[in-house]
Structure formats: structure tokens, C-alpha cells
Write an enzyme that holds these catalytic residues in place. Structure first.
Site, PDB file in Angstrom:
ATOM      1  CB  CYS A   1     -41.745  20.560  56.070  1.00 15.44           C
ATOM      2  SG  CYS A   1     -41.766  19.799  57.710  1.00 15.44           S
TER       3      CYS A   1
ATOM      4  CB  CYS B   1     -43.588  23.353  57.821  1.00 17.05           C
ATOM      5  SG  CYS B   1     -41.890  23.387  58.454  1.00 17.05           S
TER       6      CYS B   1
ATOM      7  CG  HIS C   1     -37.994  22.768  58.807  1.00 15.69           C
ATOM      8  ND1 HIS C   1     -38.898  21.747  58.641  1.00 15.69           N
ATOM      9  CD2 HIS C   1     -36.790  22.288  58.438  1.00 15.69           C
ATOM     10  CE1 HIS C   1     -38.254  20.689  58.182  1.00 15.69           C
ATOM     11  NE2 HIS C   1     -36.969  20.993  58.047  1.00 15.69           N
TER      12      HIS C   1
ATOM     13  CG  ASN D   1     -38.252   7.711  66.077  1.00 17.15           C
ATOM     14  OD1 ASN D   1     -37.841   7.070  67.025  1.00 17.15           O
ATOM     15  ND2 ASN D   1     -39.523   7.709  65.730  1.00 17.15           N
TER      16      ASN D   1
ATOM     17  CG  HIS E   1     -41.617  14.462  65.072  1.00 17.25           C
ATOM     18  ND1 HIS E   1     -40.760  14.456  63.988  1.00 17.25           N
ATOM     19  CD2 HIS E   1     -42.061  13.194  65.214  1.00 17.25           C
ATOM     20  CE1 HIS E   1     -40.697  13.229  63.485  1.00 17.25           C
ATOM     21  NE2 HIS E   1     -41.476  12.439  64.220  1.00 17.25           N
TER      22      HIS E   1
ATOM     23  CG  HIS F   1     -43.493  10.059  68.401  1.00 18.19           C
ATOM     24  ND1 HIS F   1     -44.532   9.778  67.555  1.00 18.19           N
ATOM     25  CD2 HIS F   1     -42.392  10.211  67.628  1.00 18.19           C
ATOM     26  CE1 HIS F   1     -44.082   9.746  66.306  1.00 18.19           C
ATOM     27  NE2 HIS F   1     -42.787  10.014  66.323  1.00 18.19           N
TER      28      HIS F   1
END
Length: 112
Positions: free
Chosen positions: A4, A7, A46, A85, A98, A100
């Protein structure tokens, strides 16, 4: 997760332009910014996306939003957008939760 990207960034294996870090989350500037200020906030553990948030790991999301509030104040951002997203059609390209944070320009609605 060993393959990842986020990660690896959180672990310091891949360089990034750090905005904030604590024991739970890592924030860094986006390498392809979509606004004058554009950074991401990720959990160090994760989690694939919002779709994988459970009662057992939900406290990390609350902490992420507290960090977003703290960092945007420190950066003097009075107006900003927070986006996550989920899935390919929504534009998720890295399968690690995540958010933004975008600021510094007018944001249109509907997005994208």
C-alpha cells in the site's frame, strides 16, 4: 499492508511533504494538487476506505477530523473542502482511507 502506497508513506518508506503527524494519523501535501492548498490526512493503520469503517475503528475517523480542524486553523484556512473517494467510479486510486483537504480557490458544486 506491504504493497500500500499510503502505508509506505506513513511508515516513512516513501518521502512526502509532511503537514502533521501523531501516533494515529499522518498528513501530507498532495503531489498533484487540485487547489492552492491540498493535503491528505490518512490513518497510519490500513483501512481500505470509508466503506471499511466499523464501530471498532471509527474513532480514527473522529481523530482525523479533529486533526483537519487543528491543521486548517494553523494554516489560516477559513474555507476548505474535505473529500473522500470510495471506489473506482468515485475516483479512489489508492485503496487506503484518506481525506483530501482543499482550499484557496472557489469550489464548484456539483463536484467533478
Amino acid at each position: 499492508m506491504s504493497d500500500c502506497l499510503f502505508c509506505k508513506i506513513a511508515a516513512g518508506e516513501i518521502p512526502s511533504n509532511k503537514v502533521y503527524e501523531d501516533e494515529t494519523v499522518y498528513a501530507f501535501y498532495d503531489i498533484a494538487p487540485q487547489a492552492p492548498t491540498h493535503f491528505l490526512v490518512i490513518p497510519k493503520a490500513h483501512i481500505g476506505s470509508v466503506a471499511e469503517v466499523t464501530p471498532e475503528n471509527a474513532t480514527v475517523v473522529a481523530h482525523i477530523f479533529a486533526v483537519i480542524s487543528k491543521v486548517t486553523k494553523e494554516l489560516g484556512l477559513a474555507s476548505y473542502r474535505v473529500v473522500s473517494n470510495i471506489g473506482e467510479q468515485a475516483g479512489q486510486s489508492v485503496h487506503h482511507l484518506h481525506f483530501h483537504v482543499l482550499s484557496g480557490r472557489d469550489m464548484t458544486w456539483p463536484p467533478g
